[in-house]
Design an enzyme around this catalytic site. Structure first.
Site, mmCIF file in Angstrom:
data_model
loop_
_atom_site.group_PDB
_atom_site.id
_atom_site.type_symbol
_atom_site.label_atom_id
_atom_site.label_comp_id
_atom_site.label_asym_id
_atom_site.label_seq_id
_atom_site.Cartn_x
_atom_site.Cartn_y
_atom_site.Cartn_z
ATOM 1 N N TYR A 56 0.853 -1.188 0.000
ATOM 2 C CA TYR A 56 0.000 0.000 0.000
ATOM 3 C C TYR A 56 0.889 1.238 0.000
ATOM 4 O O TYR A 56 1.427 1.648 1.018
ATOM 5 C CB TYR A 56 -0.924 0.024 1.216
ATOM 6 C CG TYR A 56 -1.902 -1.127 1.286
ATOM 7 C CD1 TYR A 56 -2.213 -1.893 0.173
ATOM 8 C CD2 TYR A 56 -2.521 -1.456 2.494
ATOM 9 C CE1 TYR A 56 -3.110 -2.942 0.251
ATOM 10 C CE2 TYR A 56 -3.427 -2.504 2.580
ATOM 11 C CZ TYR A 56 -3.711 -3.246 1.454
ATOM 12 O OH TYR A 56 -4.603 -4.290 1.546
ATOM 13 N N THR A 106 -20.296 0.938 -2.871
ATOM 14 C CA THR A 106 -21.620 0.849 -3.505
ATOM 15 C C THR A 106 -22.706 0.512 -2.486
ATOM 16 O O THR A 106 -23.857 0.961 -2.624
ATOM 17 C CB THR A 106 -21.633 -0.198 -4.627
ATOM 18 O OG1 THR A 106 -21.265 -1.481 -4.077
ATOM 19 C CG2 THR A 106 -20.653 0.169 -5.731
#
Length: 293
Positions: free
Chosen positions: A67, A218
């Site tokens: 990351y 979402t």
């Protein structure tokens, strides 16, 4: 409805049967730049988000050397070291970055060993208490990769080990080399491909850390399958999605990520949301129907 933001309300799970953590953790992928590359767009907000974690009783932080690469681990150390007592920083290795959104795998023994040593240095710890193989490298025999992990445990560089994006068969193979403490597969209300893996984890006391518990946002959006129930409960869709995961199984350890302090507080408040059996079942049915469309 007033919701308290405390990860302790999610209940506890013991990693490897020993390390107690609150079941609602924090995923530190999003405290990096776009495509998980480079520094965050708003470094001050990312640091402020990390500083809030102890006060919210979040004591499970998941990161990875890829990351950034390295950015997430370095920011965690900068902001939180020396770590509060009882805080578990988990990290992963086995992915190599080539640019924004670009990933490739390296499961060779020298690379994995060096990855662990470098993560120990970046995080400022004596060993990694939970280290996970980010992905199995298809170019190298999985037995060779699992043997390397067993060696790292024997050498005291890591305490417990886990796997990411694996099948039941791969977990069973790894168990021939070391006790699998955690599994980190994609799983959420509408993505249920890992139900068999979850059932196996339940039967063997393995912590299951679902990544993308909000389906990349979402499920938190207005108009999702959660919307009606969220309005009824006075919560956000994202909070209902996290509450569903926490109720779904006692081995599930969701690690929603964000780089925004207010979003973190909102996520952690989901630990105080208790879904009724009726609401849970109705939501499950609607989500399965939506996923089948």
């Amino acid at each position: 409805m007033t919701m308290k933001a405390s990860a302790s309300l999610a209940g506890e799970f013991r990693i490897g049967g020993e390390i107690a953590v609150n079941r609602l953790g924090f995923g530190a992928m999003r405290i990096t730049g776009k495509g998980m590359w480079g520094p965050p767009e708003d470094p001050a907000a990312a640091r402020a988000t990390l500083r809030l974690l102890p006060g919210l009783e979040v004591n499970l932080i998941d990161t990875a050397d890829a990351y950034g690469p390295h950015v997430s681990e370095e920011l965690i150390k900068e902001v939180l070291h020396p770590y509060p007592r009882g805080m578990l920083i988990t990290t992963k290795g086995g992915n190599v970055r080539g640019g924004p959104g670009l990933w490739r795998r390296n499961g060779s023994r020298p690379y994995l060993r060096q990855a662990v040593i470098d993560s120990i240095r970046r995080l400022g710890v004596e060993r990694i208490d939970l280290w996970q193989l980010h992905r199995i490298d298809p170019a190298i025999a999985p037995e060779e990769q699992f043997a390397t992990i067993a060696e790292l445990i024997k050498d005291g560089l890591i305490r417990f080990a886990g796997l990411s994006e694996v099948s039941v068969e791969e977990i069973k193979l790894a168990q021939q080399f070391f006790p699998v403490a955690t599994v980190q597969n994609q799983y959420n209300l509408v993505d249920r491909k890992s139900e068999e893996v979850l059932a196996f984890c339940e039967g063997h006391g393995i912590g299951f850390m679902p990544w993308q518990p909000l389906a990349a946002g979402t499920l938190a959006a207005s108009g999702s399958v959660l919307d009606g129930l969220a309005r009824k409960l006075g919560a956000t869709p994202g909070q209902v999605a996290l509450a569903w995961i926490l109720k779904r199984s006692p081995v599930l350890l969701p690690i929603p990520g964000t780089s925004k302090p207010q979003h973190l507080i909102e996520n952690v408040a989901a630990a105080s949301l208790q879904l009724s059996d009726v609401d849970f079942a109705a939501l499950d049915e609607r989500a399965r129907a939506a996923a089948a469309v």
